[in-house]
Design an enzyme around this catalytic site. Structure first.
Site, PDB file in Angstrom:
ATOM      1  CG  HIS A  50     -22.693  63.452  -2.168  1.00 46.86           C
ATOM      2  ND1 HIS A  50     -21.720  63.699  -3.092  1.00 46.86           N
ATOM      3  CD2 HIS A  50     -22.203  62.491  -1.352  1.00 46.86           C
ATOM      4  CE1 HIS A  50     -20.673  62.913  -2.845  1.00 46.86           C
ATOM      5  NE2 HIS A  50     -20.940  62.158  -1.796  1.00 46.86           N
ATOM      6  CG  ASP A 108     -22.935  66.847  -4.225  1.00 47.01           C
ATOM      7  OD1 ASP A 108     -22.278  67.138  -3.222  1.00 47.01           O
ATOM      8  OD2 ASP A 108     -22.898  65.726  -4.787  1.00 47.01           O
TER       9      ASP A 108
HETATM   10  C1  XLS Z   1     -14.732  60.193  -1.381  1.00 47.32           C
HETATM   11  C2  XLS Z   1     -15.665  59.358  -2.137  1.00 47.32           C
HETATM   12  C3  XLS Z   1     -17.004  60.023  -2.389  1.00 47.32           C
HETATM   13  C4  XLS Z   1     -18.013  58.999  -2.839  1.00 47.32           C
HETATM   14  C5  XLS Z   1     -19.417  59.448  -2.733  1.00 47.32           C
HETATM   15  O1  XLS Z   1     -13.546  59.908  -1.291  1.00 47.32           O
HETATM   16  O2  XLS Z   1     -15.070  58.968  -3.318  1.00 47.32           O
HETATM   17  O3  XLS Z   1     -16.870  61.048  -3.305  1.00 47.32           O
HETATM   18  O4  XLS Z   1     -17.778  58.589  -4.138  1.00 47.32           O
HETATM   19  O5  XLS Z   1     -19.783  59.804  -1.443  1.00 47.32           O
END
Ligand code: XLS
Ligand code: NI
Ligand code: NI
Length: 450
Positions: free
Chosen positions: A114, A117
């Protein structure tokens, strides 16, 4: 002291040699080599493709480098150096160094992130975008040096308080606008880094109570938002897949991208079923009351299977525990459905999984990922055997063989009315005979592949 990873020396953050090797199922751990791949032989051919290509493993940034080991009751337990106080951009650089060290130790071909991150949010969106761009340049260099590729990028449209009532589905169009600007930037960066996919997970696209929610309006907003993303994808010439990641709830009480069936209906309603596919996660399937293989099979049947977030849930806990996969029969059934759906294609197996918060050693990241990679590789081999043997598929074919008859085909082609069918029963004195579905016998067969 920092060592040259390529020369096989110890890495700075992890105590493992530069890259784990494949040693085969008989590998005996030793002090020199405590960990090696037993099944993940990246060049081994499976159904005409290398294992690396069939699996396309990715390490995710958020759980392994972003999350500090908090839970609703506990402070960060990991205390990674880049989480300490200091200049956030310097920390982002340090984090990127360690992330690429982990990719190299694991010999992981892909990663995912993301925007938030990898680089800190600034005081304005322009500042946030500039921060992200600077780390994007670092990524570009490191990717060039190591050959690691980007499986997907995504925008975090859920952490900041501006998104507490949703991003695309927010009652305030200014939040929609802000989210659109954020996605534009991350989609473009993903494109420039050669990303194979772009993911949208709508953790805040949903509602807590209908008392304050215009559900119909929010769904229309979400459809418009997704159309904007697809239009921009084509405008910039991004060849990757646009993927929605279904999840029924958490953090929101009721999320609109509930499961594969719901997402497909939504895509159809907005004319996007040829443009957008799904990124499926084991734990999310479980929360929706489905098995992982059900979601994969349904997506395959509907032509929207895109990619996988590999993890596992806990049978006792009703939330997204995001544990590393460690259940061979479960993952083998998932891989079997992936192969039946035509393979992983442009998608991959992204470890959207996190350590337990007591696993505070850097090396725990290596053990977790390598164990999961090996398990998935082993599951792929089981699935290959299930397909090659063909006994399961033969049973299913036999079970539906009647539909291959002239009558069966004519019904499906729409050449029989209800009246025709009623006459048929009368004319032939039809009395269908139930046949065993043989579930236990098939379970016996499946056991023989492990
Ligand atoms: C959350 C999601 C997230 C997605 C990406 O539960 O799994 O991590 O994979 O935004
Ligand atoms: Ni999840
Ligand atoms: Ni996920």
């Amino acid at each position: 002291m920092r060592h040259d990873l390529a020369s096989g020396q110890r890495s700075a953050y992890f105590s493992f040699p530069s890259a784990l090797a494949y040693r085969g199922p008989g590998h005996v751990p030793s002090a020199q080599e405590p960990l090696a791949y037993r099944y993940y032989d990246k060049n081994r051919l499976v159904l005409g493709k290398s294992m690396a290509e069939q699996l396309r493993f990715a390490v995710c940034y958020w759980h392994s480098f972003g999350w500090g080991g908090t839970d609703p009751f506990g402070e960060p337990s990991f205390q990674r150096p880049w989480h300490a106080a200091g200049d956030p951009m310097a920390q982002a650089h340090a984090k990127a160094d360690v992330a690429f060290e982990l990719f190299r130790v694991l010999d992981a071909p892909f990663f995912t992130f993301h925007d938030r991150d990898v680089a800190p949010e600034g005081a304005t969106l322009a500042e946030s975008n500039a921060n992200l761009r600077r780390i994007g340049d670092v990524f570009a260099r490191k990717m060039q040096d190591t050959g690691v590729r980007l499986l997907w990028g995504t925008a975090n449209l859920f952490s900041n308080r501006r998104y507490m009532a949703g991003a695309a589905t927010n009652p305030d169009p200014e939040v929609f606008t802000y989210a659109a600007a954020q996605v534009k930037n991350v989609l473009e960066l993903t494109h420039e880094l050669g990303g194979a996919n772009y993911v949208l997970w709508g953790g805040r696209e949903g509602y807590e109570t209908l008392l304050n929610t215009d559900l119909q309006r929010e769904l229309a907003q979400l459809g418009r938002f997704l159309n904007l993303v697809v239009e921009h994808k084509h405008k910039i010439g991004f060849k990757g897949q646009i993927l929605i990641e279904p999840k029924p709830a958490e953090p929101t009480k009721h999320q609109y991208d509930y499961d594969v069936g719901t997402v497909y209906g939504f895509l159809r309603a907005h004319g996007l079923e040829k443009e957008v596919k799904v990124n499926l996660e084991q734990n999310h399937a479980l929360l929706a009351g489905h098995t992982f293989e059900h979601e994969i099979a349904l997506a395959g049947a509907l032509g929207i299977f895109g990619s996988l977030d590999m993890n596992r849930g806990d049978e006792m806990l009703g939330w997204d525990t995001d544990q590393f996969p460690n259940n061979l029969p479960q993952v083998a059934m998932a891989m079997y459905e992936v192969l039946k759906a035509g393979g992983i294609g442009q998608g991959g197996l992204n470890f959207d999984a996190k350590l337990r918060r007591q696993s505070i050693d850097p090396d725990d990241l290596v053990w977790a990922h390598a164990t999961a990679m090996d398990l998935c590789a082993r599951a792929l081999l089981v699935a290959e055997q299930m397909l090659a043997d063909g006994a399961l598929q033969r049973h299913v074919q036999d079970r539906y063989a009647g539909w291959e008859s002239d009558d069966g085909r004519a019904i499906l082609r729409g050449e029989r009315s209800l009246e025709d069918l009623a006459r048929e029963v009368e004319k032939r004195g039809l009395e269908p005979q139930p046949r065993s579905a043989r579930q236990e016998r098939l379970e016996h067969l499946v056991n023989s592949y492990f």
